[in-house]
Design an enzyme around this catalytic site. Structure first.
Site, PDB file in Angstrom:
ATOM      1  N   SER A  29       4.176  -5.571 -22.922  1.00 44.57           N
ATOM      2  CA  SER A  29       5.310  -4.753 -22.772  1.00 44.57           C
ATOM      3  C   SER A  29       5.497  -3.491 -23.865  1.00 44.57           C
ATOM      4  O   SER A  29       6.309  -2.808 -23.900  1.00 44.57           O
ATOM      5  CB  SER A  29       6.749  -5.497 -22.680  1.00 44.57           C
ATOM      6  N   ASN A 116      14.085 -14.858 -26.696  1.00 49.47           N
ATOM      7  CA  ASN A 116      15.239 -14.640 -25.638  1.00 49.47           C
ATOM      8  C   ASN A 116      16.475 -14.015 -25.698  1.00 49.47           C
ATOM      9  O   ASN A 116      16.884 -13.247 -25.174  1.00 49.47           O
ATOM     10  CB  ASN A 116      15.181 -16.108 -24.827  1.00 49.47           C
ATOM     11  N   THR A 161      34.413  22.264   6.222  1.00 48.53           N
ATOM     12  CA  THR A 161      34.176  20.719   6.527  1.00 48.53           C
ATOM     13  C   THR A 161      33.055  21.017   7.643  1.00 48.53           C
ATOM     14  O   THR A 161      32.984  21.959   8.388  1.00 48.53           O
ATOM     15  CB  THR A 161      35.497  20.137   7.154  1.00 48.53           C
ATOM     16  N   HIS A 162      32.224  19.831   7.637  1.00 44.95           N
ATOM     17  CA  HIS A 162      31.130  19.685   8.493  1.00 44.95           C
ATOM     18  C   HIS A 162      30.217  20.813   8.274  1.00 44.95           C
ATOM     19  O   HIS A 162      29.430  21.463   9.364  1.00 44.95           O
ATOM     20  CB  HIS A 162      31.516  19.889   9.942  1.00 44.95           C
ATOM     21  N   SER A 283       6.197  31.538  -5.980  1.00 37.34           N
ATOM     22  CA  SER A 283       5.476  30.926  -4.812  1.00 37.34           C
ATOM     23  C   SER A 283       4.149  31.258  -5.424  1.00 37.34           C
ATOM     24  O   SER A 283       3.906  32.453  -5.929  1.00 37.34           O
ATOM     25  CB  SER A 283       5.917  31.272  -3.726  1.00 37.34           C
ATOM     26  N   LYS A 289       9.100  35.474  -3.472  1.00 39.69           N
ATOM     27  CA  LYS A 289       9.932  34.201  -3.573  1.00 39.69           C
ATOM     28  C   LYS A 289      10.553  33.868  -4.985  1.00 39.69           C
ATOM     29  O   LYS A 289       9.814  34.025  -6.061  1.00 39.69           O
ATOM     30  CB  LYS A 289       9.138  33.010  -3.025  1.00 39.69           C
ATOM     31  N   ASN A 291      12.322  30.560  -5.978  1.00 39.61           N
ATOM     32  CA  ASN A 291      12.817  29.193  -5.466  1.00 39.61           C
ATOM     33  C   ASN A 291      13.605  28.416  -6.470  1.00 39.61           C
ATOM     34  O   ASN A 291      13.376  28.391  -7.460  1.00 39.61           O
ATOM     35  CB  ASN A 291      11.618  28.302  -5.160  1.00 39.61           C
ATOM     36  N   GLU A 296      16.175  21.443  -6.951  1.00 33.84           N
ATOM     37  CA  GLU A 296      15.582  20.311  -5.966  1.00 33.84           C
ATOM     38  C   GLU A 296      15.157  19.202  -6.983  1.00 33.84           C
ATOM     39  O   GLU A 296      15.165  18.111  -6.396  1.00 33.84           O
ATOM     40  CB  GLU A 296      14.255  21.087  -5.293  1.00 33.84           C
ATOM     41  N   TYR A 323      15.788 -17.750 -18.890  1.00 27.58           N
ATOM     42  CA  TYR A 323      14.491 -16.626 -19.075  1.00 27.58           C
ATOM     43  C   TYR A 323      13.593 -16.809 -18.094  1.00 27.58           C
ATOM     44  O   TYR A 323      12.882 -18.031 -18.321  1.00 27.58           O
ATOM     45  CB  TYR A 323      14.323 -16.403 -20.720  1.00 27.58           C
ATOM     46  N   GLN A 328      11.337  -9.172 -17.903  1.00 22.22           N
ATOM     47  CA  GLN A 328      10.854  -8.089 -19.023  1.00 22.22           C
ATOM     48  C   GLN A 328      10.821  -6.732 -18.317  1.00 22.22           C
ATOM     49  O   GLN A 328      10.866  -5.651 -19.118  1.00 22.22           O
ATOM     50  CB  GLN A 328       9.237  -8.542 -19.108  1.00 22.22           C
ATOM     51  N   LYS A 331      13.499  -3.453 -18.950  1.00 21.25           N
ATOM     52  CA  LYS A 331      13.536  -2.178 -20.089  1.00 21.25           C
ATOM     53  C   LYS A 331      13.147  -1.118 -19.586  1.00 21.25           C
ATOM     54  O   LYS A 331      13.531   0.233 -19.541  1.00 21.25           O
ATOM     55  CB  LYS A 331      13.005  -2.732 -21.142  1.00 21.25           C
TER      56      LYS A 331
HETATM   57  N1  ARG Z   1       9.430  -9.198 -24.121  1.00 22.12           N
HETATM   58  C1  ARG Z   1      10.120 -10.034 -23.613  1.00 22.12           C
HETATM   59  C2  ARG Z   1      10.996  -9.475 -22.590  1.00 22.12           C
HETATM   60  O1  ARG Z   1      11.267  -8.184 -22.817  1.00 22.12           O
HETATM   61  C3  ARG Z   1      10.858 -10.766 -24.730  1.00 22.12           C
HETATM   62  C4  ARG Z   1      11.232 -12.237 -24.459  1.00 22.12           C
HETATM   63  C5  ARG Z   1      10.238 -13.090 -24.142  1.00 22.12           C
HETATM   64  N2  ARG Z   1      10.478 -14.401 -24.051  1.00 22.12           N
HETATM   65  C6  ARG Z   1       9.791 -15.346 -23.630  1.00 22.12           C
HETATM   66  N3  ARG Z   1      10.147 -16.472 -23.539  1.00 22.12           N
HETATM   67  N4  ARG Z   1       8.328 -15.109 -23.042  1.00 22.12           N
HETATM   68  O2  ARG Z   1      11.509 -10.158 -21.661  1.00 22.12           O
END
Ligand code: ARG
Length: 464
Positions: A29, A116, A161-162, A283, A289, A291, A296, A323, A328, A331
């Site tokens: 991650s 954790n 309204t509407h 466009s 155009k 836009n 949007e 956990y 994970q 985030k």
């Molecule tokens: N990268 C992990 C997360 O964001 C950190 C916690 C990991 N803990 C574990 N027991 N694998 O969740």
């Protein structure tokens, strides 16, 4: 695989084989959670200071670790740090680098703590700062809307309204409706700060720790109000993530509703507002155009905010304590929602600075669709001593008559009106005036110019 200075996997003594490369790749991650580096280093420094204070580690080791962590922060800030996806996440990347810099004694940093509790601590600090940033941005947005409202107190438009013309209103009153919405958003984000005020650090993996740690000390140093109460809940809880994603979703809805109205009003059919060239795109084939793409964009991005909220709800649904790797992904969802709402607020501010209200057209449109019918019905109740349902009927007949003659209400003569209801007198003629109609809506929260001016004063004071 996570390796220390001796090039040995942290769990390598226990787990003999290198993790499958496919899982190493997808399970990492670091590309996402490296955004937590400041909070991770801050948390680790406070943690070792507490360990020293509690006589769990020596002064010398504490200083060495703090020095190493500060050096790592500098390396990251100067973009000299090499993030390694084999080291899974930001926590392992920093710990590994600490081993490289200070050697074996880096191994003391993880005393009485787990990834954790570490990750939730980092994440809560990050969210606290980011939430505060959004609150400030929302305040800027509110100020811009108030400024626009101040210039448009006497700008008359049809309220819908509407999407059918309903009653004349002040354009400022319409704008201030959005001030109310963004004020609620501000409050929602501010309320979230409460759930972000409990310190997870020190609950370790899920059971707490046998080391004599001081969680009140780390709470104070990391600007939390107090430590969390239950170690199992602490590492499992992501309610604060849901709160944030929900708040972003609601705020996106508000921005999207404004965007949608502006898109409609900017259309060639409505022409109630005009976007200047800074906030339109062209466009590829139709040279004429202009836009409203940025509007949007705002409307479209709402889908992503909802998606992030629903992803997190789904991840948590049925997840046992405590956990699990499933968590994970929290985030990525939060960072995405944060970036999006931050950009969306910047864009809507830019739009509000670069458009103009077509006052003439607004007034023209307010004159179409018998928008003062309710004023007529109210007048008959007040001055002819009739129940509202009766005056409603009389007014309906008058509107039907005017429509059949292709006339506006104010074009009808007293003679014509008397034919429908003989009791009516001259006083009836002044109720068709749009300004009079608006002025009369003095009930608290109504559109009268007087009310609006008072509200603007109040909002200005609040958003200083
Ligand atoms: N990268 C992990 C997360 O964001 C950190 C916690 C990991 N803990 C574990 N027991 N694998 O969740």
């Amino acid at each position: 695989m996570v390796k220390n200075k001796n090039n040995k996997a942290i769990w390598g003594t226990r787990i003999k084989k290198d993790t499958s490369s496919i899982f190493k790749k997808v399970g990492s991650s670091i590309d996402v959670d490296k955004r937590l580096f400041r909070e991770d280093i801050e948390g680790s420094i406070v943690h070792v200071e507490m360990l020293f204070k509690q006589k769990i580690i020596s002064f010398k080791i504490k200083n060495k670790i703090v020095w190493g962590l500060n050096k790592i922060r500098n390396e990251i800030l100067k973009k000299k740090f090499i993030f390694n996806s084999n080291l899974e996440d930001i926590h392992m990347n920093i710990e590994n680098r600490l081993f490289e810099i200070i050697g074996e004694e880096a191994g003391y940093v993880h005393t009485g703590r787990s990834r954790n509790d570490q990750v939730v601590t980092d994440f809560k600090i990050w969210l606290r700062n980011s939430t505060t940033e959004i609150i400030k941005q929302l305040n800027d947005l509110i100020k811009i809307i108030i400024k626009d409202a101040e210039k448009n107190v006497e700008t008359i438009m049809p309220g819908f309204t509407h999407l059918k013309n309903a009653q004349p209103i002040s354009y400022a009153h319409y704008l201030l409706a959005y001030v109310e919405m963004f004020k609620r958003d501000k409050k929602r984000f501010a309320n979230n700060l409460e759930s972000l005020s409990e310190n997870p650090l020190g609950v370790a993996a899920l059971a707490g720790t046998s080391f004599n740690i001081d969680r009140n000390y780390t709470s104070k140093k990391l600007k939390f109000k107090n430590p969390t109460n239950n170690s199992i809940d602490t590492v499992s809880d992501r309610d604060f993530v849901l709160d944030f994603l929900y708040s972003v979703s609601v705020c996106s809805v508000h921005i999207s509703r404004l965007a949608e109205e502006f898109i409609i009003w900017n259309s060639d059919a409505f022409r109630l507002i005009k976007l200047n060239d800074k906030i339109v795109t062209g466009s590829s084939i139709m040279p004429q155009k202009k836009n409203p793409d940025p509007l949007e964009y705002l409307r479209g991005k709402t889908g992503k905010s909802f998606g992030n909220l629903f992803s997190m709800l789904t991840i948590l649904k049925g997840l046992p304590l405590s956990y699990f790797k499933d968590l994970q992904d929290d985030k990525e969802l939060v960072f995405n929602s944060f970036d999006q709402i931050k950009n969306s607020i910047l864009i809507i501010i830019e739009i509000l600075k670069n458009y103009s209200a077509n006052k003439k057209r607004m007034n023209e449109l307010a004159n179409i669709g018998y928008t003062t019918s309710t004023d007529l019905a109210d007048h008959i109740v007040k001055y002819y001593n009739l129940p509202f349902r009766k005056s409603y009927q009389i007014t309906s007949k008058i509107v039907n008559y005017a429509e059949s003659k292709k006339l506006k209400l104010e074009d009808l003569s007293l003679k014509e009106l008397k034919k429908i209801e003989p009791k009516l007198n001259e006083d009836i003629l002044k109720v068709f005036d749009l300004k009079n109609s608006i002025k009369s809506k003095k009930s608290y929260g109504g559109t009268s110019f007087e009310n609006i001016k008072k509200m603007i004063k109040k909002y200005k004071k609040e958003s200083k």
